[in-house]
Design a protein around this motif. Structure first.
Motif, PDB file in Angstrom:
ATOM      1  N   TYR A  45      -4.364 -13.523  -9.794  1.00  0.00           N
ATOM      2  CA  TYR A  45      -3.408 -13.880  -8.749  1.00  0.00           C
ATOM      3  C   TYR A  45      -3.342 -15.389  -8.493  1.00  0.00           C
ATOM      4  O   TYR A  45      -2.485 -15.842  -7.735  1.00  0.00           O
ATOM      5  N   ARG A  46      -4.211 -16.138  -9.123  1.00  0.00           N
ATOM      6  CA  ARG A  46      -4.057 -17.597  -9.028  1.00  0.00           C
ATOM      7  C   ARG A  46      -2.749 -18.023  -9.688  1.00  0.00           C
ATOM      8  O   ARG A  46      -2.117 -18.992  -9.258  1.00  0.00           O
ATOM      9  N   TRP A  47      -2.354 -17.312 -10.732  1.00  0.00           N
ATOM     10  CA  TRP A  47      -1.137 -17.664 -11.472  1.00  0.00           C
ATOM     11  C   TRP A  47      -0.045 -16.604 -11.364  1.00  0.00           C
ATOM     12  O   TRP A  47       1.130 -16.921 -11.459  1.00  0.00           O
ATOM     13  N   ILE A  48      -0.428 -15.334 -11.188  1.00  0.00           N
ATOM     14  CA  ILE A  48       0.542 -14.246 -11.125  1.00  0.00           C
ATOM     15  C   ILE A  48       0.844 -13.930  -9.661  1.00  0.00           C
ATOM     16  O   ILE A  48      -0.066 -13.694  -8.867  1.00  0.00           O
ATOM     17  N   ASP A  49       2.112 -13.921  -9.314  1.00  0.00           N
ATOM     18  CA  ASP A  49       2.489 -13.607  -7.940  1.00  0.00           C
ATOM     19  C   ASP A  49       2.243 -12.128  -7.665  1.00  0.00           C
ATOM     20  O   ASP A  49       2.682 -11.273  -8.443  1.00  0.00           O
ATOM     21  N   PRO A  50       1.549 -11.806  -6.582  1.00  0.00           N
ATOM     22  CA  PRO A  50       1.292 -10.394  -6.262  1.00  0.00           C
ATOM     23  C   PRO A  50       2.609  -9.611  -6.167  1.00  0.00           C
ATOM     24  O   PRO A  50       3.492  -9.985  -5.377  1.00  0.00           O
ATOM     25  N   PRO A  51       2.768  -8.561  -6.951  1.00  0.00           N
ATOM     26  CA  PRO A  51       4.026  -7.804  -6.915  1.00  0.00           C
ATOM     27  C   PRO A  51       4.256  -7.105  -5.593  1.00  0.00           C
ATOM     28  O   PRO A  51       5.400  -6.888  -5.173  1.00  0.00           O
ATOM     29  N   THR A  52       3.178  -6.749  -4.909  1.00  0.00           N
ATOM     30  CA  THR A  52       3.257  -6.137  -3.587  1.00  0.00           C
ATOM     31  C   THR A  52       1.858  -6.180  -2.983  1.00  0.00           C
ATOM     32  O   THR A  52       0.943  -6.783  -3.556  1.00  0.00           O
ATOM     33  N   THR A  53       1.690  -5.575  -1.832  1.00  0.00           N
ATOM     34  CA  THR A  53       0.370  -5.482  -1.198  1.00  0.00           C
ATOM     35  C   THR A  53       0.194  -4.063  -0.670  1.00  0.00           C
ATOM     36  O   THR A  53       1.178  -3.348  -0.448  1.00  0.00           O
ATOM     37  N   PRO A  54      -1.046  -3.634  -0.458  1.00  0.00           N
ATOM     38  CA  PRO A  54      -1.257  -2.283   0.083  1.00  0.00           C
ATOM     39  C   PRO A  54      -0.524  -2.055   1.399  1.00  0.00           C
ATOM     40  O   PRO A  54       0.062  -0.987   1.615  1.00  0.00           O
ATOM     41  N   HIS A  55      -0.518  -3.067   2.271  1.00  0.00           N
ATOM     42  CA  HIS A  55       0.154  -2.906   3.566  1.00  0.00           C
ATOM     43  C   HIS A  55       1.665  -2.820   3.394  1.00  0.00           C
ATOM     44  O   HIS A  55       2.331  -2.013   4.061  1.00  0.00           O
ATOM     45  N   ALA A  56       2.231  -3.631   2.504  1.00  0.00           N
ATOM     46  CA  ALA A  56       3.670  -3.580   2.270  1.00  0.00           C
ATOM     47  C   ALA A  56       4.078  -2.226   1.701  1.00  0.00           C
ATOM     48  O   ALA A  56       5.115  -1.656   2.083  1.00  0.00           O
TER      49      ALA A  56
END
Length: 240
Positions: A45-56
């Motif tokens: 995740y330093r370079w890859i944007d998180p596609p989503t999050t558990p809360h989202a």
């Protein structure tokens, strides 16, 4: 017959001990393997944007909709980044994941206010789950310095601004700017940025476009704080 039984007993005990040892070795391997996967996840995740999050994901399932658009830091008004730091973690550039002074103040206050840094919130939102529990807090405490060691401060803030909840079903500053003010995050004014930052402690019950008198006063303080951290160098770690 008795002699044979006595001979079998030590062998049986030896077999049990060997089985327990094998189980322990496998347990250690599983733990180490899981730890390695988590470290790779954090590093990625330093370079890859998180596609989503558990809360989202949870909110999307609950509401049946979600507003979220990822934008790089260059597409976010600098005043928004400073306002978020001023509101949530003024010493963001000066700590390694935990603000010891804020923790001490929270303890002296009897636990009536939070002391989570932006880094801790990123770990909680990107990798863990919501709610108050000792297992989650322990994992958050363990992962926060790991993330701080792996990511630059600018990246931590960029991820924070893109995954923070800023309204019912609204995640990230780009979606929030468009939802509340009808404009892109790059076009936010200092006042609008401060009003968005003012809702972060309770994004589901506060409206930055129609703030209450208390939220308006808080936004004014945040706007002043954003100017202060720019002037005294506390914004240097995330600004070009």
């Amino acid at each position: 017959m008795a002699t044979k039984a006595k001979k079998r007993a030590p062998r049986a005990r030896g077999g049990v001990r060997a089985g327990v040892a094998r189980l322990r070795r496998w347990a250690v391997r599983l733990v180490l393997g899981a730890a390695a996967l988590v470290l790779l996840w954090v590093l990625a995740y330093r370079w890859i944007d998180p596609p989503t999050t558990p809360h989202a994901v949870s909110e999307g399932l609950r509401l049946g909709r979600l507003e979220r658009t990822w934008v790089d830091m260059e597409q976010i008004a600098p005043v928004m980044a400073r306002a978020a730091v001023a509101a949530e973690d003024a010493n963001f550039c000066r700590h390694w994941g935990f603000d010891v002074d804020a923790i001490r103040d929270a303890i002296e206050d009897g636990g009536g206010r939070g002391a989570s840094t932006i880094s801790q919130q990123v770990v909680k939102n990107a990798f863990l789950w919501q709610g108050r529990s000792w297992p989650r807090k322990a994992l958050e405490t363990a992962l926060t310095p790991v993330m701080e060691a792996m990511w630059p401060k600018r990246r931590i803030l960029e991820v924070y601004l893109n995954i923070a909840e800023m309204g019912v079903g609204v995640f990230g500053v780009e979606a929030a700017a468009r939802h509340h003010f009808g404009k892109a995050a790059r076009d936010l004014s200092a006042r609008e940025a401060a009003r968005l930052a003012a809702i972060l402690p309770s994004p589901r019950t506060r409206d930055p476009a129609a703030p209450t008198p208390a939220s308006r006063r808080r936004a004014v303080m945040i706007e002043d704080g954003a100017a202060t951290i720019r002037a005294d160098g506390r914004a240097a770690c995330f600004e070009d």
